[in-house]
Design a protein around this motif. Structure first.
Motif, PDB file in Angstrom:
ATOM      1  N   UNK A 222       0.809  -1.209   0.000  1.00 40.70           N
ATOM      2  CA  UNK A 222       0.000   0.000   0.000  1.00 40.70           C
ATOM      3  C   UNK A 222       0.850   1.271   0.000  1.00 40.70           C
ATOM      4  N   UNK A 223       2.056   1.206   0.525  1.00 38.45           N
ATOM      5  CA  UNK A 223       2.895   2.406   0.490  1.00 38.45           C
ATOM      6  C   UNK A 223       3.297   2.758  -0.938  1.00 38.45           C
ATOM      7  N   UNK A 224       3.593   1.748  -1.729  1.00 39.03           N
ATOM      8  CA  UNK A 224       3.897   1.985  -3.141  1.00 39.03           C
ATOM      9  C   UNK A 224       2.678   2.519  -3.865  1.00 39.03           C
ATOM     10  N   UNK A 225       1.518   1.983  -3.524  1.00 41.46           N
ATOM     11  CA  UNK A 225       0.281   2.451  -4.139  1.00 41.46           C
ATOM     12  C   UNK A 225      -0.003   3.898  -3.747  1.00 41.46           C
ATOM     13  N   UNK A 226       0.391   4.262  -2.525  1.00 35.18           N
ATOM     14  CA  UNK A 226       0.170   5.632  -2.047  1.00 35.18           C
ATOM     15  C   UNK A 226       0.983   6.649  -2.827  1.00 35.18           C
ATOM     16  N   UNK A 227       2.064   6.211  -3.453  1.00 35.42           N
ATOM     17  CA  UNK A 227       2.846   7.107  -4.295  1.00 35.42           C
ATOM     18  C   UNK A 227       2.108   7.404  -5.600  1.00 35.42           C
ATOM     19  N   UNK A 228       1.321   6.457  -6.064  1.00 34.02           N
ATOM     20  CA  UNK A 228       0.602   6.630  -7.320  1.00 34.02           C
ATOM     21  C   UNK A 228      -0.627   7.510  -7.149  1.00 34.02           C
ATOM     22  N   UNK A 229      -1.319   7.397  -6.021  1.00 34.00           N
ATOM     23  CA  UNK A 229      -2.644   8.017  -5.915  1.00 34.00           C
ATOM     24  C   UNK A 229      -2.629   9.532  -5.903  1.00 34.00           C
ATOM     25  N   UNK A 230      -1.899  10.269  -5.078  1.00 35.12           N
ATOM     26  CA  UNK A 230      -1.238   9.858  -3.839  1.00 35.12           C
ATOM     27  C   UNK A 230      -2.189   9.939  -2.638  1.00 35.12           C
ATOM     28  N   UNK A 231      -1.783   9.305  -1.535  1.00 35.12           N
ATOM     29  CA  UNK A 231      -2.557   9.366  -0.299  1.00 35.12           C
ATOM     30  C   UNK A 231      -1.635   9.043   0.865  1.00 35.12           C
ATOM     31  N   UNK A 232      -2.101   9.288   2.079  1.00 37.84           N
ATOM     32  CA  UNK A 232      -1.390   8.870   3.265  1.00 37.84           C
ATOM     33  C   UNK A 232      -1.972   7.544   3.728  1.00 37.84           C
ATOM     34  N   UNK A 233      -1.151   6.720   4.377  1.00 36.31           N
ATOM     35  CA  UNK A 233      -1.607   5.416   4.861  1.00 36.31           C
ATOM     36  C   UNK A 233      -1.249   5.282   6.338  1.00 36.31           C
ATOM     37  N   UNK A 234      -2.261   5.012   7.144  1.00 36.70           N
ATOM     38  CA  UNK A 234      -2.102   4.876   8.593  1.00 36.70           C
ATOM     39  C   UNK A 234      -2.188   3.404   8.973  1.00 36.70           C
ATOM     40  N   UNK A 235      -1.183   2.921   9.719  1.00 44.31           N
ATOM     41  CA  UNK A 235      -1.134   1.537  10.156  1.00 44.31           C
ATOM     42  C   UNK A 235      -1.132   1.474  11.686  1.00 44.31           C
ATOM     43  N   UNK A 236      -2.293   1.396  12.333  1.00 45.13           N
ATOM     44  CA  UNK A 236      -2.308   1.190  13.776  1.00 45.13           C
ATOM     45  C   UNK A 236      -1.656  -0.146  14.129  1.00 45.13           C
ATOM     46  N   UNK A 237      -0.995  -0.203  15.276  1.00 50.76           N
ATOM     47  CA  UNK A 237      -0.314  -1.427  15.708  1.00 50.76           C
ATOM     48  C   UNK A 237      -0.987  -1.973  16.959  1.00 50.76           C
ATOM     49  N   UNK A 238      -1.462  -3.205  16.891  1.00 50.47           N
ATOM     50  CA  UNK A 238      -2.028  -3.820  18.085  1.00 50.47           C
ATOM     51  C   UNK A 238      -0.910  -4.123  19.073  1.00 50.47           C
TER      52      UNK A 238
END
Length: 451
Positions: A222-238
């Motif tokens: 998804x980080x690579x995909x975020x470069x194309x869109x672009x967008x930010x990606x949030x990954x909460x950690x359990x």
């Protein structure tokens, strides 16, 4: 024992052989190195051993017993899982593990060490041989997550993975934490190179059991995909203090309600990132895998004003369980009919046809919760070039808009479809779930703009 230059060279070569050629080749190299330091009359006794191709094991460090084959196999996180691709293949790992492990809580994926082997054994051996560890590599064997059952060592790449190594997202992958009245969690945030303060979309990605943000980002791409869109990606950690297998507690009564438990933490974290980065509030989405997929459904149901659409991979519908027995039943057979509460948000759902961990019936029930009320869905059959076949079913509302899109990946198990093998629990032969989810999210925003 004094080691001369030649001896050190041979030992370094043995280390490389251990990584690339296996234990037998490394043992032979070490024996040759030791023999070179002995008088000729002493070396004669070693020659038969050096010619013995059946010798396999490297001698353990002084004072340590050589680990058994069973102990080495135990270092593999899912060696005995019925589906090798499944993050949650052992059903209890998705469920009631609300305990703190004896060694203390730690976010990440711990590897079990062979009995009697100290955590610094391999790094210390490499250091004594003059082999420097790469910058940033953890000092302990446990943190390095060695999988002695056959996975590649850090820094090693299988031939068919070479093309993936070059695909490194160039943006910033930032580590932060968030806390509110419901608790605290760490998270990672990917900021693409195209971000310069403008209002971009945000995708919240919830990992599965035995995963963590870095692993999930790598596997889904998804980080690579975020470069194309672009967008930010949030990954909460359990946190392991909340679930020893790092599963989101989708089945807990307190973790399925607005303003409580994990939903309140994830929602608060989402709102903080929106405020800090000027996110376009109309383009915020949530997605997840397995336990994370079930939690994504809960987030969309509990906070419909915060998220615009939901992406679910191998997850379960809202209200599927309220305790351990009902969770096991839902995973095995699907949720009870009484739990089919309606949800208003559009959904895109992926599920493997041969998922032995979460029954594919759960995908049907997620779609039913999206407000699908009969009609004739649009069904498309397809196949990935050189990969798996799939069935895509689109459900429309009264105005002809797609409100639910369901992908059944034929032959696939419990794994992220189309993901990179550099991450855990992925099936790269399937259609690209990440790209299709992003397409679906973008289409939902365009629909709302034209409404």
């Amino acid at each position: 024992m004094n080691m001369n230059h030649d001896m050190m060279t041979l030992m370094r070569e043995a280390t490389a052989l251990l990584q690339n050629g296996g234990a037998g080749a490394a043992t032979a190299k070490i024996q040759h190195a030791l023999a070179a330091m002995m008088p000729a009359e002493a070396r004669s006794g070693l020659r038969p051993l050096m010619r013995d191709k059946a010798m396999r094991d490297i001698n353990p460090a002084p004072g340590l017993a050589a680990p058994s084959a069973a102990a080495l196999d135990a270092t593999a996180p899912d060696a005995a899982a019925p589906d090798a691709t499944a993050p949650d293949a052992a059903a209890p790992d998705m469920l009631a593990n609300r305990i703190v492990p004896a060694h203390g809580a730690r976010t990440g994926v711990p590897a079990r060490l062979p009995t009697g082997m100290p955590a610094n054994f391999v790094p210390d051996l490499l250091a004594r041989l003059g082999v420097a560890l790469p910058d940033g590599l953890p000092a302990s064997l446990e943190a390095m997550r060695f999988d002695l059952s056959g996975s590649a060592m850090p820094g090693m790449v299988e031939p068919d993975q070479a093309h993936e190594v070059e695909a490194v997202a160039p943006g910033q992958f930032l580590a932060h934490s968030f806390a509110n009245h419901a608790g605290s969690r760490a998270y990672k945030l990917y900021v693409p190179t195209g971000y310069h303060g403008q209002a971009l979309p945000l995708v919240v990605m919830l990992h599965g059991c035995k995963q963590h943000p870095d692993d999930f980002a790598t596997g889904t791409g998804f980080n690579l995909l975020a470069e194309e869109t672009p967008c930010l990606v949030l990954y909460p950690a359990q946190a392991q203090s909340a679930n020893v297998s790092s599963c989101w507690n989708w089945f807990g009564a307190a973790d399925q309600q607005r303003g409580q438990g994990e939903p309140a933490i994830i929602a608060g974290m989402t709102q903080q990132v929106i405020a800090d980065y000027g996110i376009d509030a109309a383009q915020v989405y949530v997605a997840g895998l397995s336990a994370g997929g079930a939690m994504a459904v809960i987030m969309g149901r509990s906070y419909p004003e915060l998220y615009g659409a939901i992406g679910i991979h191998s997850g379960l519908p809202y209200g599927a369980a309220h305790d351990l027995p009902s969770a096991l039943a839902a995973m095995k057979h699907g949720a009870a009919a009484s739990t089919q509460a309606r949800a208003a948000l559009p959904v895109i759902v992926f599920h493997g046809e041969r998922d032995a961990t979460v029954h594919p019936r759960n995908a049907d029930q997620i779609v039913a919760q999206a407000g699908v009320r009969g009609g004739s869905p649009e069904v498309t059959q397809g196949r990935v070039d050189g990969g798996r076949s799939y069935t895509r079913t689109e459900h429309h509302d009264g105005d002809g808009n797609v409100i639910a899109e369901q992908w059944l990946v034929h032959g696939a198990g419990h794994a992220w479809s189309g993901g990179s093998r550099r991450g855990s629990y992925t099936d790269r032969k399937g259609p690209d779930a990440s790209r299709e989810m992003m397409r679906f999210f973008t289409a939902q925003h365009a629909k709302n703009m034209n409404a």
